[in-house]
Write an enzyme that holds these catalytic residues in place. Sequence first.
Site, PDB file in Angstrom:
ATOM      1  CG  ASP A 132      -1.656   1.272   1.458  1.00 20.93           C
ATOM      2  OD1 ASP A 132      -1.878   2.003   0.476  1.00 20.93           O
ATOM      3  OD2 ASP A 132      -2.021   1.541   2.620  1.00 20.93           O
ATOM      4  CG  ASN A 135      -0.029  11.115   0.833  1.00 24.22           C
ATOM      5  OD1 ASN A 135      -0.098  11.166  -0.386  1.00 24.22           O
ATOM      6  ND2 ASN A 135      -1.092  11.254   1.605  1.00 24.22           N
ATOM      7  CB  THR A 136       4.954   9.453   4.558  1.00 22.15           C
ATOM      8  OG1 THR A 136       4.099   8.553   5.287  1.00 22.15           O
ATOM      9  CG2 THR A 136       4.368  10.859   4.630  1.00 22.15           C
ATOM     10  CG  ASP A 144      -6.004   5.541   0.546  1.00 19.20           C
ATOM     11  OD1 ASP A 144      -6.829   6.068  -0.233  1.00 19.20           O
ATOM     12  OD2 ASP A 144      -5.370   6.198   1.394  1.00 19.20           O
TER      13      ASP A 144
END
Length: 205
Positions: A5, A8-9, A74
């Site tokens: 998955d 963003n980070t 997601d």
Amino acid sequence: MLLCDIGNTSYHFLKDTLDYKESVQSFDPSTLQERVFYICVNPHAKELVKDLENWIDLSGHVEISRYYETMGIDRVFACEAISDGVILDAGSAITVDRVRDGSFEGGFIYPGVQAMAQTYKNISPVLDYSFNFELDLDKMPKNSRDAISYGYLKTLYNEVMEQNMELFLTGGDAQMFAKIFPHAKIDKTLIFKGMKKIMKKAKLC
């Protein structure tokens, strides 16, 4: 089987029962030789993996018409994991989605913990506090830290509780929100469960 998955980070991986993360800033996806089934909300990371033959994008295997066009993939896969309930995904942003009888009924997006803390700090340096997740939401606050915590948490709490359904907490900050939702079920692998379900339907495993 390796699932990923991409957020963003981080790249959040699940291999069998082991889950681990790699930073999107430093991890090179081309170093992996085994097949990786993934979803991705990070445009930069998607550019890195889209031409790698062993990285298989699962987003094309979900019936996206059951959701709305701009909904994050997601969120879609988390919803695919359950039949009934409310999902609170506490990440960079907080998303709250409702599923009933296997159908997505809608949801909303709320600022994440760090984003909202920065907002208060931008208003005034004297509001630079961490949120108090242990405050009593039934009492009006009498200090600044609790005042901003109440303002942030009470609205979210009320909206979630009004749904009157089983609550699933997932995402990096799930443990913090468990303090105000003590009866919720914490499941940080919820998205992976949705991925496995879609893979089974598509006969990919």
